[in-house]
Design a protein around this motif. Structure first.
Motif, short mmCIF file in Angstrom:
data_model
loop_
_atom_site.label_atom_id
_atom_site.label_comp_id
_atom_site.label_asym_id
_atom_site.label_seq_id
_atom_site.Cartn_x
_atom_site.Cartn_y
_atom_site.Cartn_z
N UNK A 16 0.84 -1.22 0.00
CA UNK A 16 0.00 0.00 0.00
C UNK A 16 0.87 1.26 0.00
N UNK A 17 1.43 1.61 -1.14
CA UNK A 17 2.40 2.71 -1.19
C UNK A 17 1.75 4.06 -0.96
N UNK A 18 0.42 4.14 -1.07
CA UNK A 18 -0.24 5.43 -0.80
C UNK A 18 -0.48 5.64 0.68
N UNK A 19 -0.35 4.58 1.45
CA UNK A 19 -0.63 4.65 2.90
C UNK A 19 0.59 4.21 3.69
N UNK A 20 1.73 4.89 3.52
CA UNK A 20 2.95 4.40 4.17
C UNK A 20 2.99 4.67 5.67
N UNK A 192 -0.01 5.77 -9.45
CA UNK A 192 0.32 6.96 -8.66
C UNK A 192 1.04 8.00 -9.50
N UNK A 193 1.91 7.56 -10.43
CA UNK A 193 2.59 8.49 -11.32
C UNK A 193 1.60 9.26 -12.20
N UNK A 226 -1.11 10.17 -1.19
CA UNK A 226 -0.85 10.06 -2.63
C UNK A 226 -0.24 11.33 -3.21
N UNK A 227 -0.66 12.50 -2.72
CA UNK A 227 -0.21 13.77 -3.31
C UNK A 227 0.82 14.49 -2.45
N UNK A 228 1.35 13.80 -1.46
CA UNK A 228 2.32 14.42 -0.57
C UNK A 228 3.73 14.31 -1.15
N UNK A 229 4.45 15.43 -1.21
CA UNK A 229 5.83 15.43 -1.70
C UNK A 229 6.75 14.69 -0.75
#
Length: 738
Positions: A16-20, A192-193, A226-229
């Motif tokens: 879950x790469x959007x919820x690290x 995500x890209x 998801x949109x966090x730098x």
């Protein structure tokens, strides 16, 4: 600060790469409720929750007002612990995510974003190819970021990345012309890209900073970043970077027509931080590149479609000057294969096949066409036919790719194009094959050294414009066939009208001729009776006149019968042909006394749906012909058997008589067509024409087979009534279902 547990790398594709639940350590994060400004979570590198709240008091109102969506908005700078931080904010559902990063220099006319707009945009507009666009962007992106290497690559249809442009400092291995396997970027990372176009990792050796829930906040693992730098990335990717010899990286998405077209990928051997201003300039540059690529591809696609459209128009125009049958497509002047830039083409109409150019054998073309029809698609294409078509491997190397359109949904009418095998040598940036090590965990590959692969069994890919062209051709052919069908229907109506007029005329003429023929025969009898002194020669002449008049009368009667068959109404019913055939045989036996005729009835004979009187007339003609043309046999052998085919049920009559050459079979059922002289076999030559008309009025088919002096076979089938066919189809369907 506690380290986060590493996920099982064997599950990296589902990670879950959007919820690290963590961020990278070069910045700080605070998560607020979007409506009431409550602190929900904060990064563990804040001194405390209170410190995070204190830093938010001055920025929270602006943060809630400025962000309008997922894209981060810069809302100002703040001093923290003796340093200045740029603050960006974006909405994510009901939360407001604030990110603090070390600030760069104050904005000025020399800021990166201005140089991109002022200097780079004109160069991009002048680029004459996609490759040239990528070269310009690779050079500019390297200058903006100071990274040691910058690559621009696009994804092919299999997801592999092909490097189109590269700029690198000395000491960096070159990947120009190489490919990166699709497995390097899992599908969830690609997704995500598509929505977050910039990702920066300043140091691949970082320790993630966990997010800590506030007292009344949310679990850190439930926050979508998801949109966090500052989002912490997968440890699998960090290991990938270290294996590549890269400590710092940046990826900028190239999105064209809503799809991830490719990436701009920057690497450095050392850790490197990019300011918010530089990152925004890079994102802007990536969007400009995306727009230019989309425009160039759209222009190229329009040009291809226009060129192919003109080819289709020329082809259809040439077809319109022919009889419109599909086999005309393969005429050499039509250049059918050139429409799809193919080596060869073919047209298949059921079991008939016509080809032009380099194609497989006709039997193989038919098999492929029938397989395409069974798929139920209007268009089929593959540049690796051996992988999808069971017989594809046997067609190599002459045919590795095929494009096909199905013209009919009822018949097997298919137009196909073929391309030969195109052997490719691919230069990979490392061996793309993955292996499972002894610890059972999937690790990213360790080697990026050049590795060659020779790919066989594929053709050049089919373009979208070529798909559109063959579909346009299909529509044009359907319209042409429909127009021809309408013309033929008009001709059929006219022929029907003329035929009725001819039938009426023939009826009138034949009816008016009967009386003169009888009068001629009567006058001959009167002359003979009143002149007993006539010599033998005169009597012979008069008998010839009487015989000719009698024969003419028979012809007139036969013509009347033939005319009535086309005018009489039909009253179909179920007819048991067994008793009917036996009665007709008894009638013929009475006429053919003194002959040896062996009749063989292969019972049971069928029941047929037909007009009883017309069916009797047809069978009388066929059985009488069998008896007539076996007169020279010492023992005549006549066999009557049932016939059942998908088109219907009927009878076949076979004899051992004089037969006929098959080259004349087309003449047998015509009016007044005879293969034997009247002096040898009597008759008018209308009997078989009557049979054909009767059978066709019932919607059936008639046929004949023969061999000179070896007998003949005549047969016919009649369809069952529509209600019976529907019932049979229902029964068959029920049986298949059970």
């Amino acid at each position: 600060m506690s380290a986060l547990p590493l996920p099982d790398l064997s599950q990296c594709a589902d990670e879950p790469i959007r919820l690290p639940g963590a961020i990278q350590p070069h910045g700080r994060m605070a998560v607020l409720h979007a409506h009431d400004g409550r602190l929900l979570a904060y990064s563990a590198n804040w001194p405390s929750a209170a410190a995070a709240r204190d830093a938010l008091r001055a920025l929270a109102p602006d943060a809630a007002r400025l962000p309008s969506g997922h894209s981060p908005a810069w809302i100002g700078t703040v001093p923290l612990d003796g340093c200045t931080f740029d603050v960006g904010a974006h909405r994510q559902g009901d939360t407001l995510v604030l990110e603090y990063e070390p600030a760069g220099p104050a904005a000025s006319m020399d800021a990166p974003i201005y140089s991109v707009a002022r200097d780079l945009l004109p160069r991009l507009q002048q680029a004459d190819s996609v490759v040239r666009l990528c070269e310009i962007v690779a050079q500019e992106m390297k200058r903006l970021t100071g990274f040691g290497r910058c690559l621009v690559y696009r994804f092919d249809s299999d997801g592999h990345g092909e490097v189109l442009a590269e700029r690198a400092d000395p000491g960096y291995p070159s990947y120009a012309g190489h490919r990166f396997p699709a497995s390097d970027i899992p599908q969830q990372a690609r997704a995500l890209y598509r929505i977050n176009h910039v990702r920066v990792i300043p140091d691949a050796n970082y320790d993630p900073v966990p997010l800590v829930p506030a007292s009344d906040g949310v679990e850190a693992g439930a926050l979508d970043l998801s949109f966090a730098a500052l989002r912490s990335v997968s440890p699998v990717h960090l290991e990938y970077m270290r294996n590549m010899g890269t400590l710092a990286s940046m990826s900028v998405s190239i999105v064209a027509r809503g799809r991830l077209w490719g990436l701009v990928s920057c690497h450095d051997h050392e850790a490197k931080h990019l300011t918010l201003q530089t990152r925004v300039a890079c994102e802007h540059l990536g969007r400009l590149l995306s727009l230019q690529i989309q425009a160039q591809e759209a222009n190229a696609d329009v040009a291809q479609r226009l060129s192919l459209h003109q080819r289709v128009l020329r082809l259809v125009a040439m077809m319109a000057e022919t009889d419109g049958t599909l086999q005309q497509l393969v005429e050499p002047d039509h250049n059918l294969h050139a429409l799809a830039d193919a080596a060869g083409a073919a047209v298949v109409l059921n079991n008939s096949c016509w080809t032009v150019g380099q194609t497989p054998a006709e039997d193989e073309v038919r098999k492929l066409a029938h397989w395409v029809v069974e798929r139920g698609q209007d268009v089929f294409s593959s540049d690796r036919l051996a992988e999808v078509y069971p017989g594809g491997a046997g067609l190599l190397p002459g045919c590795a790719g095929a494009l096909a359109v199905s013209i009919s949904q009822v018949h097997r009418h298919v137009v196909l194009w073929f391309r030969p095998e195109l052997v490719q040598t691919i230069q990979w940036a490392g061996d793309p094959r993955k292996t499972v090590p002894s610890d059972g965990r999937i690790h990213p590959r360790k080697s990026f050294e050049s590795w060659q692969e020779r790919v066989r069994g594929r053709s050049a890919p089919w373009l979208v414009a070529q798909h559109a062209a063959v579909l346009e051709l299909r529509q044009a052919l359907l319209a042409l066939v429909l127009r021809r069908a309408e013309e033929m229907a008009g001709h059929a109506l006219e022929l029907g009208r003329v035929n009725k007029e001819l039938e009426a005329f023939s009826y009138t003429v034949s009816h008016d001729l009967r009386a003169p023929m009888r009068h001629i025969a009567g006058y001959v009898d009167l002359v003979v009776g009143d002149n007993p002194q006539l010599d033998e020669r005169a009597l012979r002449y008069l008998q010839h006149v009487k015989g000719a008049a009698s024969y003419a009368g028979q012809l007139v009667d036969a013509l009347l019968d033939f005319s009535r068959l086309g005018r009489a109404g039909m009253r179909p019913a179920w007819v048991d042909t067994g008793p009917l055939v036996e009665d007709l045989i008894a009638e013929i036996r009475a006429q053919e006394t003194g002959r040896r005729i062996e009749w063989h009835l292969q019972a049971p004979l069928p029941r047929l749906w037909a007009d009883p009187l017309l069916l009797q007339l047809a069978l009388r003609n066929l059985l009488s012909n069998a008896a007539k043309y076996t007169r020279h046999r010492e023992t005549a052998q006549i066999r009557v058997a049932a016939v059942s085919v998908p088109a219907g049920t009927g009878l076949e009559i076979q004899d051992n008589g004089v037969g006929f050459p098959m080259k004349y079979v087309g003449k047998l059922f015509g009016v007044f067509q005879r293969l034997h002289g009247t002096e040898e076999f009597d008759g008018t030559g209308i009997g078989l024409a009557n049979v054909k008309r009767i059978v066709e009025r019932h919607g059936g088919n008639v046929w004949a087979r023969g061999e000179t002096d070896a007998g003949a076979t005549f047969g016919f089938v009649l369809p069952a009534p529509a209600s019976t066919r529907s019932d049979a189809a229902s029964v068959l369907k029920n049986e298949e279902g059970s």
